[in-house]
Design a protein around this motif. Structure first.
Motif, PDB file in Angstrom:
ATOM      1  N   TRP A   1       5.917  -4.212 -19.085  1.00 34.72           N
ATOM      2  CA  TRP A   1       6.650  -3.332 -18.208  1.00 34.72           C
ATOM      3  C   TRP A   1       6.041  -3.602 -16.992  1.00 34.72           C
ATOM      4  O   TRP A   1       5.167  -4.324 -16.734  1.00 34.72           O
ATOM      5  N   PRO A   2       6.958  -3.446 -15.974  1.00 32.07           N
ATOM      6  CA  PRO A   2       6.740  -3.620 -14.525  1.00 32.07           C
ATOM      7  C   PRO A   2       5.785  -2.510 -13.933  1.00 32.07           C
ATOM      8  O   PRO A   2       5.984  -1.858 -12.975  1.00 32.07           O
ATOM      9  N   LEU A   3       4.509  -2.291 -14.631  1.00 32.23           N
ATOM     10  CA  LEU A   3       3.689  -1.336 -14.226  1.00 32.23           C
ATOM     11  C   LEU A   3       3.121  -1.468 -12.722  1.00 32.23           C
ATOM     12  O   LEU A   3       3.379  -0.352 -12.145  1.00 32.23           O
ATOM     13  N   ALA A   4       2.768  -2.538 -12.165  1.00 31.89           N
ATOM     14  CA  ALA A   4       2.294  -2.801 -11.027  1.00 31.89           C
ATOM     15  C   ALA A   4       3.357  -2.391  -9.862  1.00 31.89           C
ATOM     16  O   ALA A   4       2.909  -1.589  -8.980  1.00 31.89           O
ATOM     17  N   GLU A   5       4.473  -2.578 -10.040  1.00 37.33           N
ATOM     18  CA  GLU A   5       5.682  -2.390  -9.084  1.00 37.33           C
ATOM     19  C   GLU A   5       5.735  -0.913  -9.216  1.00 37.33           C
ATOM     20  O   GLU A   5       5.927  -0.119  -8.162  1.00 37.33           O
ATOM     21  N   ILE A   6       5.898  -0.163 -10.311  1.00 42.17           N
ATOM     22  CA  ILE A   6       6.270   1.186 -10.648  1.00 42.17           C
ATOM     23  C   ILE A   6       5.083   2.108  -9.786  1.00 42.17           C
ATOM     24  O   ILE A   6       5.161   3.040  -9.078  1.00 42.17           O
ATOM     25  N   VAL A   7       3.787   1.726 -10.025  1.00 42.15           N
ATOM     26  CA  VAL A   7       2.573   2.274  -9.536  1.00 42.15           C
ATOM     27  C   VAL A   7       2.710   2.050  -7.854  1.00 42.15           C
ATOM     28  O   VAL A   7       2.314   3.260  -7.045  1.00 42.15           O
ATOM     29  N   TYR A   8       3.158   1.000  -7.522  1.00 42.35           N
ATOM     30  CA  TYR A   8       3.340   0.639  -6.201  1.00 42.35           C
ATOM     31  C   TYR A   8       4.195   1.651  -5.446  1.00 42.35           C
ATOM     32  O   TYR A   8       4.049   1.921  -4.260  1.00 42.35           O
ATOM     33  N   GLN A   9       5.284   2.074  -6.139  1.00 42.54           N
ATOM     34  CA  GLN A   9       6.287   2.856  -5.616  1.00 42.54           C
ATOM     35  C   GLN A   9       6.336   4.368  -6.027  1.00 42.54           C
ATOM     36  O   GLN A   9       7.151   5.045  -5.508  1.00 42.54           O
ATOM     37  N   HIS A  10       5.331   4.783  -6.650  1.00 38.91           N
ATOM     38  CA  HIS A  10       5.550   6.393  -6.874  1.00 38.91           C
ATOM     39  C   HIS A  10       5.290   7.207  -6.047  1.00 38.91           C
ATOM     40  O   HIS A  10       5.608   8.608  -6.113  1.00 38.91           O
ATOM     41  N   HIS A  11       4.976   6.837  -4.741  1.00 34.73           N
ATOM     42  CA  HIS A  11       5.016   7.822  -3.538  1.00 34.73           C
ATOM     43  C   HIS A  11       6.087   7.434  -2.709  1.00 34.73           C
ATOM     44  O   HIS A  11       5.973   8.092  -1.608  1.00 34.73           O
ATOM     45  N   GLU A  12       6.983   6.763  -3.070  1.00 29.42           N
ATOM     46  CA  GLU A  12       8.114   6.448  -2.122  1.00 29.42           C
ATOM     47  C   GLU A  12       8.828   7.526  -2.313  1.00 29.42           C
ATOM     48  O   GLU A  12       9.098   8.178  -3.266  1.00 29.42           O
ATOM     49  N   ARG A  13       9.926   7.844  -1.330  1.00 28.46           N
ATOM     50  CA  ARG A  13      11.080   8.998  -1.376  1.00 28.46           C
ATOM     51  C   ARG A  13      12.411   8.556  -1.207  1.00 28.46           C
ATOM     52  O   ARG A  13      12.354   7.333  -0.291  1.00 28.46           O
ATOM     53  N   LEU A  14      13.374   9.145  -1.518  1.00 28.87           N
ATOM     54  CA  LEU A  14      14.647   8.630  -1.736  1.00 28.87           C
ATOM     55  C   LEU A  14      15.210   8.393  -0.039  1.00 28.87           C
ATOM     56  O   LEU A  14      16.012   7.488   0.192  1.00 28.87           O
ATOM     57  N   ASP A  15      14.578   9.283   0.887  1.00 27.15           N
ATOM     58  CA  ASP A  15      15.038   9.171   2.504  1.00 27.15           C
ATOM     59  C   ASP A  15      14.494   8.361   3.279  1.00 27.15           C
ATOM     60  O   ASP A  15      14.487   8.312   4.360  1.00 27.15           O
ATOM     61  N   GLY A  16      13.451   7.532   2.747  1.00 28.47           N
ATOM     62  CA  GLY A  16      12.530   6.751   3.171  1.00 28.47           C
ATOM     63  C   GLY A  16      11.331   7.276   3.808  1.00 28.47           C
ATOM     64  O   GLY A  16      10.560   6.486   4.535  1.00 28.47           O
ATOM     65  N   SER A  17      10.887   8.510   3.561  1.00 26.98           N
ATOM     66  CA  SER A  17       9.769   9.048   4.091  1.00 26.98           C
ATOM     67  C   SER A  17       8.408   8.977   3.228  1.00 26.98           C
ATOM     68  O   SER A  17       7.242   9.504   3.713  1.00 26.98           O
ATOM     69  N   GLY A  18       8.656   8.295   2.122  1.00 30.29           N
ATOM     70  CA  GLY A  18       7.455   7.950   1.450  1.00 30.29           C
ATOM     71  C   GLY A  18       6.548   6.786   1.947  1.00 30.29           C
ATOM     72  O   GLY A  18       6.814   6.269   3.101  1.00 30.29           O
ATOM     73  N   TYR A  19       5.664   6.415   1.200  1.00 27.02           N
ATOM     74  CA  TYR A  19       4.695   5.542   1.467  1.00 27.02           C
ATOM     75  C   TYR A  19       4.503   4.284   0.325  1.00 27.02           C
ATOM     76  O   TYR A  19       4.592   4.753  -0.812  1.00 27.02           O
ATOM     77  N   PRO A  20       3.803   3.266   0.221  1.00 27.35           N
ATOM     78  CA  PRO A  20       3.330   2.695   1.714  1.00 27.35           C
ATOM     79  C   PRO A  20       4.452   1.952   2.248  1.00 27.35           C
ATOM     80  O   PRO A  20       4.242   1.434   3.347  1.00 27.35           O
ATOM     81  N   ARG A  21       5.683   1.722   1.744  1.00 27.89           N
ATOM     82  CA  ARG A  21       6.554   0.661   2.196  1.00 27.89           C
ATOM     83  C   ARG A  21       7.928   1.383   2.778  1.00 27.89           C
ATOM     84  O   ARG A  21       8.814   0.758   3.358  1.00 27.89           O
ATOM     85  N   GLY A  22       8.020   2.601   2.576  1.00 25.48           N
ATOM     86  CA  GLY A  22       9.287   3.189   3.189  1.00 25.48           C
ATOM     87  C   GLY A  22      10.386   3.027   2.683  1.00 25.48           C
ATOM     88  O   GLY A  22      11.712   2.844   3.124  1.00 25.48           O
ATOM     89  N   LEU A  23      10.483   2.730   1.359  1.00 26.79           N
ATOM     90  CA  LEU A  23      11.805   2.312   0.644  1.00 26.79           C
ATOM     91  C   LEU A  23      12.580   3.524   0.421  1.00 26.79           C
ATOM     92  O   LEU A  23      12.111   4.712   0.457  1.00 26.79           O
ATOM     93  N   LYS A  24      13.939   3.222   0.276  1.00 30.37           N
ATOM     94  CA  LYS A  24      14.995   4.041   0.173  1.00 30.37           C
ATOM     95  C   LYS A  24      15.753   4.048  -1.069  1.00 30.37           C
ATOM     96  O   LYS A  24      15.818   3.001  -1.515  1.00 30.37           O
ATOM     97  N   GLY A  25      16.274   5.153  -1.640  1.00 28.55           N
ATOM     98  CA  GLY A  25      17.237   5.113  -2.512  1.00 28.55           C
ATOM     99  C   GLY A  25      17.027   4.026  -3.864  1.00 28.55           C
ATOM    100  O   GLY A  25      15.861   4.402  -4.515  1.00 28.55           O
TER     101      GLY A  25
END
Length: 466
Positions: free
Chosen positions: A375-399
């Motif tokens: 499973w892509p656990l590393a990437e999922i963990v990396y993204q679990h604080h990202e938010r749809l509107d880009g307000s999350g961290y650490p990379r500010g991903l959106k949607g």
């Protein structure tokens, strides 16, 4: 007064027209006529014969010259057929042979009629020669195809049997003998179900035979019986075919699945072992992070329980649900790189200290990316604080930049965090937590995941594990 037409002139012209038409037809049919005088050895032939066999255009050679043009491998056969007909008192003969020409070998069929004197001695032999090269080439191509198919049938590694539409054996290959123990002569004429179907499965076999006899294709797995009574798992593939004479028949292939089933079982056990190893690895990592941060002991397990339930409620397949659960179990793994005093300090953190805590998502990615998991656990963990509107961290991903698994874990993480005690604040009610995700659904949190979570608590009585 005008002169009357000469009847002889009309007759001569009609004869010439008929001869010209005959020659044209002979050319089109690749057939010509010939005549041989045994006394003088003179061999006369028509224009089509000259064209077919590449002979001199004047229409005359000796029979000896003609025989010299016959293929060396056929020459004695031709002489023998002719000699037997001449000396045996026969009226004629037919011979197929090859003739050598400038453009290659020509296959012909020659038919001869023998005229004899009152003493029975042959006086003249005449007949036709037809070019059958195209037909022979087609026959040879067909024979090559038959030989090729016969070779495939006989040398197939799988057992193959041909039956009629009532299931009576017409033909078997060598592999059938090896698999079932019956020689072809033993099997031919017998009902295939009587030979290979165990008594307890006889009705099943009759059903398959009936379906195949009606033109239905079959692919099945079952148990079949050898001549010595031993049984084995097999796969059967049956295909309706047309036998010689147009009769409907069946081409059936049997494959022994014994080795395959053993291999499947070994693979299943190996996968179970690997899965246990993966689970133990993930459990160990989860325990490591919880030891470092005692206030969140059990947090990852509770998030994993809720996140996997949300994924299942959304209709995702179990393989996807498993990935969500495993990632949630270690989503805060990176906190082992955050100073312990920051994780357990009462009160608010300074902006600098909060940024240190935020590093845990990237740290978790760095640790997990070194472990090979399904499973892509590393990437999922990396993204679990990202938010749809880009307000999350650490990379500010959106949607859609955020993985579906990470979007689900984000919802579960918010609910569990709000409803649990933290060093810097007391636990809030579950109702507060659900109100928060309801308000953020479609904004910072995925709406479908929020709706699934609300259904779990409000309609299906979900509760966190103790």
């Amino acid at each position: 007064m005008g002169q009357s037409p000469d009847p002889d002139t009309h007759l001569t012209q009609a004869t010439m027209d008929s001869q010209a038409l005959l020659l044209e037809v002979q050319q089109l049919a690749r057939v010509g006529s010939w005549s041989w005088d045994p006394a003088s050895d003179s061999f006369l032939y028509s224009c089509p014969v000259a064209s077919i066999l590449d002979l001199p255009p004047d229409g005359r050679i000796s029979m000896q010259e003609y025989i010299a043009r016959v293929h060396p491998e056929d020459r004695q056969k031709v002489l023998g057929i002719r000699s037997q007909a001449l000396s045996g008192g026969e009226d004629g003969y037919t011979a197929e042979y090859r003739v050598l020409g400038r453009n290659g070998v020509v296959h012909v069929v020659a038919r001869g009629r023998i005229e004899r004197g009152t003493d029975g001695v042959p006086r003249r032999v005449y007949g036709s020669i037809q070019d059958i090269t195209e037909r022979k080439q087609m026959e040879e191509a067909l024979e090559r195809e038959r030989s090729y198919l016969a070779g495939l049938f006989e040398n197939s590694p799988d057992a193959v049997v041909v039956t009629d539409d009532r299931g009576r054996v017409q033909k078997t290959n060598r592999a059938f003998t090896r698999l079932f123990g019956y020689e072809e002569k033993e099997a031919v004429g017998q009902r295939i179900d009587d030979l290979v179907v165990p008594d307890r499965l006889y009705a099943e076999g009759l059903g398959y035979t009936s379906d195949l006899g009606r033109g239905v294709c079959l692919d099945f797995e079952s148990i079949r019986r050898r001549k010595d009574g031993s049984e084995f798992p097999c796969r059967g593939v049956g295909v309706p075919v047309r036998l010689s004479g147009g009769q409907l028949g069946v081409y059936c292939i049997y494959r022994d699945l014994t080795a395959e089933k053993v291999a499947r079982e070994q693979l299943r056990k190996a996968l179970e072992t690997m899965e246990r190893a993966w689970e133990q690895t993930i459990e160990a990592l989860a325990s490591t992070s919880e030891v470092k941060d005692p206030y969140t002991a059990g947090h990852q397990r509770r998030v994993a329980a809720l996140a996997s339930a949300i994924a299942r409620e959304m209709g995702h397949p179990e393989s996807f649900v498993a990935g969500v659960e495993k990632a949630a179990l270690v989503h805060d793994l990176g906190k082992i790189e955050v100073p312990a005093e920051l994780l357990s300090r009462p009160g608010r953190l300074s902006p600098f200290e909060f940024r240190l805590v935020q590093v845990h998502a990237e740290a978790g990615f760095r640790i997990l990316s070194k472990i090979h998991l399904p499973w892509p656990l590393a990437e999922i963990v990396y993204q679990h604080h990202e938010r749809l509107d880009g307000s999350g961290y650490p990379r500010g991903l959106k949607g859609e930049e955020i993985l579906p698994e990470a979007r689900i874990i984000a919802v579960a993480d918010v609910v569990e965090a709000i409803s649990s005690h933290r060093p810097y604040r007391p636990a809030r009610s579950l109702e507060d937590a659900l109100a928060t995700i309801r308000e953020q659904g479609g904004k910072t949190l995925e709406l479908e995941a929020v709706r699934a979570c609300l259904r779990l608590f409000e309609e299906k009585a979900f509760s966190f594990p103790a």
